[in-house]
Design an enzyme around this catalytic site. Structure first.
Site, PDB file in Angstrom:
ATOM      1  N   ASN A 125       0.804  -1.224   0.000  1.00 34.19           N
ATOM      2  CA  ASN A 125       0.000   0.000   0.000  1.00 34.19           C
ATOM      3  C   ASN A 125       0.839   1.277   0.000  1.00 34.19           C
ATOM      4  O   ASN A 125       0.359   2.324  -0.390  1.00 34.19           O
ATOM      5  CB  ASN A 125      -0.970  -0.001   1.183  1.00 34.19           C
ATOM      6  CG  ASN A 125      -0.301  -0.341   2.489  1.00 34.19           C
ATOM      7  OD1 ASN A 125       0.354  -1.372   2.623  1.00 34.19           O
ATOM      8  ND2 ASN A 125      -0.450   0.525   3.473  1.00 34.19           N
ATOM      9  N   CYS A 136      -2.511   4.979   8.111  1.00 39.26           N
ATOM     10  CA  CYS A 136      -2.582   4.373   9.437  1.00 39.26           C
ATOM     11  C   CYS A 136      -1.385   4.743  10.289  1.00 39.26           C
ATOM     12  O   CYS A 136      -1.432   4.666  11.502  1.00 39.26           O
ATOM     13  CB  CYS A 136      -2.683   2.864   9.310  1.00 39.26           C
ATOM     14  SG  CYS A 136      -3.762   2.391   7.970  1.00 39.26           S
TER      15      CYS A 136
END
Ligand code: PLP
Length: 401
Positions: free
Chosen positions: A155, A329
Site C-alpha cells: 500500500n 494508518c
C-alpha cells in the site's frame, strides 16, 4: 481567495465512491430495508439480492459464492484469516508463520499478538526494490509452518509481489497461503484458484465502493474459526445482520472496476509515469521507492533528502493537493514508515517520504498541478533545513577532494 479544485492523490488510503455503487446503495437503502434473514417476502428478496451480489463478487476473483464471507473491511479480514490459520496450526502443534516486514499493520500487529502467544514468525526480506524472493520463502518453510501471509501489493510503495510463484510453492509444500489483496482487488486481474490462494482479504473502499465493508475469500475445506458468536449469517462464522446496501454497493463497484480494469490501468499508469519522470528529473536527491516494473498503476512513492514528509504534506495541502507521507494508518506518529525501513532506507531519508496515489478519476491537469508546485515546495523546505545544509556541505567537500 481563489478557489482551487482539490487534487486527490491519496487513493491508496481510500477512493471516492463510484456512481454505480452509489445508485445501487441508494436504491437498496430505500427498498431492501428488510432483514435478509427474515422469512417474509421482502426479507427473501433482500436475501436473493445479497446472494446475487455474492455470486458476482466471487466470480470476479475466480471463487465460488460460498467461499466469500463479508466482513467490516480489510482489517477484519486480515485479522480473521491469520488468527484462524494460527488456531488451526496450534491444534496440530504447528506454530510457525511466514510473512514479510512490510505488511499492513492489520497483518503485522496480528502477528505481533501471535508472537506474544508463543508463535514464531519469520519476516522475509523485501530487499531494496520491495519484492519478496520466492526461493527465500521456499527455504523458510519448516515442518511446523502453518501459514504464509504475504501481501499482494504494497500500500505504500506499490510493489506487486510474485503471488503466482508463492501460491505454487505453498501448494507444493501444503502450507496455507493468505494474501492481503486490499490494494490489488479491482486493480489487478486475480483468480484465486489459478493462483493457488487459500485465503484472500479485500476491502470495498479501495476500489470505489463503500467504506466499512470488505470480504474474506476462504477456500472450501479450510475451516474458519468464529471471531464472534451470534446468528447464522455468513455460515454462522461472521454473525450479525447482513449489510445489504453495502454488499450491493461492493458488487456494483467491483463489476465496474473489473470491466474497466485494462483501460484504467493503461490510463492511470501513463499519468503515474509522467509524474515519476518529471519529479525525478526536476528534484535533485529524490528517489522512487520500490521497483518500477511490477508496480500498482497508480502508485508513485518518493523520498526527498533533507526534508520532513509531514511538512511537505501540509504545504501540498495548502495548494489543494492531497497526498500521504506513508500509509494513513501510520500518519500522526513521528516514526518513519516501517515499509521504507524494510527497504533498508536510513531513518533520515525515510523521513522525507511522499506517497501520491492516482486513480482513473485523476486527470492530466492534476498531474500538471502537482508537477508545477512540488519542486518549489521541496526547495523552500530545504532552504530552511539544517539537514539539507549539512548534505550540501558534504557534497561540496566531496567535490573539492
Ligand atoms: C487499506 C488497507 C487495509 C485495511 O483495510 P480497511 O478496510 O481500511 O480496514 C489493509 N491492508 C492494506 C494493504 C490496505 O491498503
Amino acid at each position: 481567495m481563489i478557489y482551487l479544485k482539490t487534487v486527490y492523490a491519496d487513493n491508496a488510503a481510500t477512493t471516492p465512491l463510484c456512481a454505480e455503487a452509489f445508485e445501487a446503495m441508494k436504491q437498496s437503502m430505500l427498498e431492501d430495508y428488510a432483514n435478509a434473514s427474515s422469512l417474509h417476502t421482502p426479507g427473501q428478496i433482500a436475501a436473493a439480492k445479497v446472494l446475487e451480489a455474492r455470486r458476482e463478487i466471487a466470480e470476479l476473483i475466480g471463487a465460488n459464492a460460498d467461499e466469500i464471507y463479508f466482513t467490516s473491511g480489510g482489517t477484519e479480514s486480515d485479522n480473521w484469516a491469520i488468527t484462524s490459520a494460527a488456531l488451526r496450526g496450534e491444534k496440530q502443534g504447528k506454530k510457525h508463520i511466514i510473512s514479510t516486514a512490510f505488511e499492513h499493520h492489520a497483518v503485522l500487529h496480528t502477528l505481533k499478538d501471535l508472537e506474544r502467544r508463543g508463535f514464531d514468525v519469520t519476516y522475509l526480506d523485501v530487499h531494496s526494490d520491495g519484492y519478496v524472493r520466492p526461493d527465500e520463502l521456499e527455504k523458510a518453510i519448516r515442518a511446523d509452518t502453518c501459514l504464509v501471509t504475504v501481501m499482494y501489493a504494497n500500500n505504500e510503495i506499490g510493489t506487486i509481489q510474485p503471488i503466482d510463484e508463492i501460491g505454487r510453492i505453498c501448494k507444493e509444500k501444503k502450507v496455507c497461503f493468505h494474501t492481503d489483496a486490499v490494494q490489488a482487488v479491482g486493480h489487478l486481474p486475480i483468480n484465486v484458484k489459478a493462483q493457488n490462494i487459500d485465503m484472500l482479504s479485500f476491502s470495498s473502499h479501495k476500489f470505489h465502493g463503500p467504506k466499512g465493508i470488505g470480504a474474506l475469500y476462504c477456500r472450501k475445506g479450510i475451516i474458519l474459526a468464529n471471531f464472534m458468536q451470534g446468528g447464522a449469517q455468513e455460515h454462522g462464522k461472521r454473525p450479525g445482520t447482513v449489510n445489504t446496501p453495502a454488499i450491493l454497493g461492493t458488487a456494483a463497484a467491483l463489476k465496474k472496476s473489473c470491466a474497466d480494469m485494462e483501460k484504467n490501468a493503461r490510463y492511470v499508469s501513463d499519468l503515474r509515469d509522467r509524474l515519476i519522470d518529471s519529479i525525478l528529473t526536476t528534484i535533485p536527491r529524490s528517489r522512487l521507492n520500490g521497483g518500477r516494473s511490477e508496480r500498482l498503476p497508480g502508485n508513485a512513492s518518493f523520498c526527498f533528502e533533507g526534508i520532513e514528509g509531514e511538512s511537505l504534506l501540509l504545504h501540498l495541502d495548502l495548494k489543494g493537493i492531497c497526498g500521504s507521507s506513508g500509509s494513513a494508518c501510520t500518519s500522526g506518529s513521528l516514526d518513519p514508515s516501517h515499509v521504507l525501513l524494510a527497504l533498508g532506507l536510513p531513518h533520515e531519508i525515510a523521513h522525507g517520504s511522499l506517497r501520491l496515489t492516482l486513480s482513473e478519476y485523476n486527470t492530466a491537469e492534476d498531474v500538471d498541478r502537482i508537477i508545477s508546485v512540488l519542486p518549489q515546495i521541496v526547495a523552500m523546505l530545504r532552504d530552511m533545513s539544517p539537514v539539507w545544509e549539512r548534505i550540501m556541505k558534504e557534497e561540496n567537500s566531496d567535490a573539492v577532494q
